[in-house]
Motif scaffolding. Sequence first.
Motif, PDB file in Angstrom:
ATOM      1  N   ALA A   1      79.198 -13.889  39.931  1.00 42.26           N
ATOM      2  CA  ALA A   1      80.609 -14.272  39.840  1.00 42.26           C
ATOM      3  C   ALA A   1      81.491 -13.265  40.571  1.00 42.26           C
ATOM      4  CB  ALA A   1      81.032 -14.377  38.376  1.00 42.26           C
ATOM      5  N   MET A   2      81.208 -11.982  40.388  1.00 45.05           N
ATOM      6  CA  MET A   2      81.988 -10.934  41.048  1.00 45.05           C
ATOM      7  C   MET A   2      81.769 -10.963  42.561  1.00 45.05           C
ATOM      8  SD  MET A   2      83.855  -9.215  38.853  1.00 45.05           S
ATOM      9  CE  MET A   2      84.193 -10.872  38.233  1.00 45.05           C
ATOM     10  N   LYS A   3      80.541 -11.242  42.970  1.00 44.62           N
ATOM     11  CA  LYS A   3      80.227 -11.295  44.399  1.00 44.62           C
ATOM     12  C   LYS A   3      80.967 -12.444  45.075  1.00 44.62           C
ATOM     13  CE  LYS A   3      76.037 -12.483  45.799  1.00 44.62           C
ATOM     14  NZ  LYS A   3      74.596 -12.421  46.174  1.00 44.62           N
ATOM     15  N   LYS A   4      80.960 -13.597  44.431  1.00 44.31           N
ATOM     16  CA  LYS A   4      81.646 -14.760  44.991  1.00 44.31           C
ATOM     17  C   LYS A   4      83.158 -14.545  45.006  1.00 44.31           C
ATOM     18  CE  LYS A   4      78.115 -18.145  43.687  1.00 44.31           C
ATOM     19  NZ  LYS A   4      77.787 -19.310  42.819  1.00 44.31           N
ATOM     20  N   LEU A   5      83.673 -13.930  43.944  1.00 44.38           N
ATOM     21  CA  LEU A   5      85.110 -13.668  43.874  1.00 44.38           C
ATOM     22  C   LEU A   5      85.527 -12.683  44.962  1.00 44.38           C
ATOM     23  CD1 LEU A   5      87.846 -13.955  42.491  1.00 44.38           C
ATOM     24  CD2 LEU A   5      87.157 -12.156  40.884  1.00 44.38           C
ATOM     25  N   ALA A   6      84.702 -11.659  45.181  1.00 42.38           N
ATOM     26  CA  ALA A   6      85.002 -10.661  46.210  1.00 42.38           C
ATOM     27  C   ALA A   6      85.062 -11.310  47.590  1.00 42.38           C
ATOM     28  CB  ALA A   6      83.943  -9.563  46.190  1.00 42.38           C
ATOM     29  N   ALA A   7      84.088 -12.156  47.894  1.00 41.80           N
ATOM     30  CA  ALA A   7      84.050 -12.838  49.190  1.00 41.80           C
ATOM     31  C   ALA A   7      85.233 -13.795  49.333  1.00 41.80           C
ATOM     32  CB  ALA A   7      82.738 -13.594  49.339  1.00 41.80           C
ATOM     33  N   LYS A   8      85.573 -14.471  48.248  1.00 41.65           N
ATOM     34  CA  LYS A   8      86.681 -15.435  48.251  1.00 41.65           C
ATOM     35  C   LYS A   8      88.015 -14.730  48.512  1.00 41.65           C
ATOM     36  CE  LYS A   8      88.789 -18.981  45.248  1.00 41.65           C
ATOM     37  NZ  LYS A   8      90.104 -18.354  45.003  1.00 41.65           N
ATOM     38  N   LEU A   9      88.252 -13.628  47.799  1.00 39.64           N
ATOM     39  CA  LEU A   9      89.503 -12.885  47.966  1.00 39.64           C
ATOM     40  C   LEU A   9      89.595 -12.248  49.350  1.00 39.64           C
ATOM     41  CD1 LEU A   9      89.780 -11.141  44.471  1.00 39.64           C
ATOM     42  CD2 LEU A   9      91.134 -13.063  45.323  1.00 39.64           C
ATOM     43  N   ALA A  10      88.465 -11.762  49.844  1.00 41.56           N
ATOM     44  CA  ALA A  10      88.451 -11.146  51.170  1.00 41.56           C
ATOM     45  C   ALA A  10      88.848 -12.162  52.233  1.00 41.56           C
ATOM     46  CB  ALA A  10      87.062 -10.584  51.467  1.00 41.56           C
ATOM     47  N   LYS A  11      88.368 -13.381  52.074  1.00 40.43           N
ATOM     48  CA  LYS A  11      88.662 -14.433  53.047  1.00 40.43           C
ATOM     49  C   LYS A  11      90.098 -14.927  52.915  1.00 40.43           C
ATOM     50  CE  LYS A  11      86.871 -18.853  54.741  1.00 40.43           C
ATOM     51  NZ  LYS A  11      85.820 -19.897  54.569  1.00 40.43           N
ATOM     52  N   GLU A  12      90.538 -15.170  51.682  1.00 40.85           N
ATOM     53  CA  GLU A  12      91.876 -15.719  51.450  1.00 40.85           C
ATOM     54  C   GLU A  12      92.985 -14.721  51.776  1.00 40.85           C
ATOM     55  OE1 GLU A  12      91.935 -17.016  47.416  1.00 40.85           O
ATOM     56  OE2 GLU A  12      90.798 -18.853  47.817  1.00 40.85           O
ATOM     57  N   LYS A  13      92.778 -13.457  51.415  1.00 43.61           N
ATOM     58  CA  LYS A  13      93.813 -12.442  51.616  1.00 43.61           C
ATOM     59  C   LYS A  13      93.597 -11.610  52.877  1.00 43.61           C
ATOM     60  CE  LYS A  13      94.830 -11.891  46.684  1.00 43.61           C
ATOM     61  NZ  LYS A  13      95.012 -10.912  45.579  1.00 43.61           N
ATOM     62  N   LYS A  14      92.548 -11.958  53.624  1.00 42.52           N
ATOM     63  CA  LYS A  14      92.213 -11.245  54.851  1.00 42.52           C
ATOM     64  C   LYS A  14      92.042  -9.749  54.594  1.00 42.52           C
ATOM     65  CE  LYS A  14      94.550 -14.623  57.807  1.00 42.52           C
ATOM     66  NZ  LYS A  14      95.586 -14.856  58.845  1.00 42.52           N
ATOM     67  N   LEU A  15      91.210  -9.446  53.597  1.00 47.89           N
ATOM     68  CA  LEU A  15      90.945  -8.065  53.220  1.00 47.89           C
ATOM     69  C   LEU A  15      89.574  -7.626  53.722  1.00 47.89           C
ATOM     70  CD1 LEU A  15      92.155  -8.223  49.494  1.00 47.89           C
ATOM     71  CD2 LEU A  15      93.430  -7.354  51.465  1.00 47.89           C
TER      72      LEU A  15
ATOM     73  N   LEU B   1      85.986  -5.976  53.044  1.00 48.98           N
ATOM     74  CA  LEU B   1      85.087  -5.936  51.891  1.00 48.98           C
ATOM     75  C   LEU B   1      83.994  -4.904  52.114  1.00 48.98           C
ATOM     76  CD1 LEU B   1      84.044  -6.967  49.210  1.00 48.98           C
ATOM     77  CD2 LEU B   1      83.115  -8.972  50.378  1.00 48.98           C
ATOM     78  N   TYR B   2      83.881  -3.992  51.171  1.00 51.01           N
ATOM     79  CA  TYR B   2      82.918  -2.889  51.268  1.00 51.01           C
ATOM     80  C   TYR B   2      81.974  -2.939  50.070  1.00 51.01           C
ATOM     81  CZ  TYR B   2      81.365   2.042  51.700  1.00 51.01           C
ATOM     82  OH  TYR B   2      80.635   3.200  51.839  1.00 51.01           O
ATOM     83  N   GLY B   3      80.684  -2.679  50.334  1.00 54.35           N
ATOM     84  CA  GLY B   3      79.699  -2.694  49.262  1.00 54.35           C
ATOM     85  C   GLY B   3      78.943  -4.002  49.164  1.00 54.35           C
ATOM     86  N   TYR B   4      79.340  -4.970  49.981  1.00 56.03           N
ATOM     87  CA  TYR B   4      78.715  -6.295  49.953  1.00 56.03           C
ATOM     88  C   TYR B   4      77.366  -6.288  50.664  1.00 56.03           C
ATOM     89  CZ  TYR B   4      78.997 -11.420  49.611  1.00 56.03           C
ATOM     90  OH  TYR B   4      78.786 -12.734  49.292  1.00 56.03           O
ATOM     91  N   GLU B   5      77.331  -5.634  51.815  1.00 56.50           N
ATOM     92  CA  GLU B   5      76.093  -5.573  52.590  1.00 56.50           C
ATOM     93  C   GLU B   5      75.657  -4.145  52.902  1.00 56.50           C
ATOM     94  OE1 GLU B   5      76.048  -9.659  55.183  1.00 56.50           O
ATOM     95  OE2 GLU B   5      77.336  -8.051  55.911  1.00 56.50           O
ATOM     96  N   GLU B   6      76.531  -3.183  52.668  1.00 52.17           N
ATOM     97  CA  GLU B   6      76.174  -1.791  52.940  1.00 52.17           C
ATOM     98  C   GLU B   6      74.909  -1.404  52.173  1.00 52.17           C
ATOM     99  OE1 GLU B   6      80.233  -2.097  54.435  1.00 52.17           O
ATOM    100  OE2 GLU B   6      79.215  -2.856  52.658  1.00 52.17           O
ATOM    101  N   ASN B   7      73.968  -0.815  52.884  1.00 56.68           N
ATOM    102  CA  ASN B   7      72.690  -0.373  52.311  1.00 56.68           C
ATOM    103  C   ASN B   7      71.938  -1.505  51.609  1.00 56.68           C
ATOM    104  OD1 ASN B   7      70.889   1.837  52.062  1.00 56.68           O
ATOM    105  ND2 ASN B   7      71.400   2.038  49.897  1.00 56.68           N
ATOM    106  N   GLY B   8      72.166  -2.729  52.049  1.00 51.65           N
ATOM    107  CA  GLY B   8      71.459  -3.860  51.454  1.00 51.65           C
ATOM    108  C   GLY B   8      72.173  -4.492  50.283  1.00 51.65           C
ATOM    109  N   GLY B   9      73.387  -4.033  49.997  1.00 45.23           N
ATOM    110  CA  GLY B   9      74.154  -4.611  48.894  1.00 45.23           C
ATOM    111  C   GLY B   9      74.235  -3.684  47.696  1.00 45.23           C
ATOM    112  N   THR B  10      75.321  -3.814  46.934  1.00 46.77           N
ATOM    113  CA  THR B  10      75.531  -2.961  45.766  1.00 46.77           C
ATOM    114  C   THR B  10      76.094  -3.780  44.606  1.00 46.77           C
ATOM    115  OG1 THR B  10      77.857  -2.367  46.164  1.00 46.77           O
ATOM    116  CG2 THR B  10      76.188  -1.145  47.412  1.00 46.77           C
ATOM    117  N   HIS B  11      76.326  -3.093  43.503  1.00 44.77           N
ATOM    118  CA  HIS B  11      76.949  -3.727  42.338  1.00 44.77           C
ATOM    119  C   HIS B  11      78.403  -3.293  42.203  1.00 44.77           C
ATOM    120  CE1 HIS B  11      73.538  -5.722  40.189  1.00 44.77           C
ATOM    121  NE2 HIS B  11      72.855  -4.949  41.013  1.00 44.77           N
ATOM    122  N   LEU B  12      78.971  -2.796  43.296  1.00 44.52           N
ATOM    123  CA  LEU B  12      80.387  -2.434  43.338  1.00 44.52           C
ATOM    124  C   LEU B  12      80.985  -2.989  44.623  1.00 44.52           C
ATOM    125  CD1 LEU B  12      82.903  -0.898  42.338  1.00 44.52           C
ATOM    126  CD2 LEU B  12      82.048   1.114  43.559  1.00 44.52           C
TER     127      LEU B  12
END
Length: 234
Positions: free
Chosen positions: A144-158, A160-171
């Motif tokens: 849920a947090m991952k999808k929300l992060a991607a959604k907000l990044a796209k909608e607000k043009k922000l 996003l860090y921690g999504y793919e760095e080092n293979g992905g994280t929980h932050l």
Amino acid sequence: MKKYAILLDDTFCTGCNSCAYRCIQEFRYHDQASKGLFRTFVQINDDGLYQKRCMHCLEPDCVENCPVKALTKSEYGPVLYNAQKCIGCQTCVRVCKFHVPQFDADTKKIVKCSMCAHRISEDKKPACAEVCPTGALQFGEYEAMKKLAAKLAKEKKLKLYGYEENGGTHLFVLAKEDPTKFGYPKVAKKALKGKVSLDGGIGVPAMAALAVAGFKKYSERRTRIEAEAKKAKK
């Protein structure tokens, strides 16, 4: 078992450090904090805010390299630290790409965030997320947090860090500018098998796997059809 993650929206963070103060109270590490050793801390730079805390990698280098297994990856997300097992070798300090573990020269132990694993086990939010006055810190199930992060990044043009760095994280960190400009380490992005991409699709490794599987199915079907055709001619 449910997996959890934290979403940090830097556009809402004021740098008040309520998260850091609450963390100190929760874990009673006033002595270490007085030496500048924090589990989480918001550093205010000229270009923005850098919240230093464990990223809780999906594939943690610290866990893989710890010679005494003092660091472990929990099934529900947090990277956990066992001070009793730790021998103070500082291997984790050297291998962490995010420069998270901090070594206490007095105790010969490290200091790092545990995502308040003890609170999660009691169905409570991490202390930092609970106390954040602006809602900059959100806590919830990983997907849920991952999808929300991607959604907000796209909608607000922000960014996003921690999504793919080092293979992905929980932050997941959201910011108006590239987070590496104001303190976050530059870490290579490494896609994991079956990883969801930012546009909501599936990543390259998963696409490749599907392509191979699809071609195999196609070949099997074609072979079967040709065999049936030959049989029909006889």
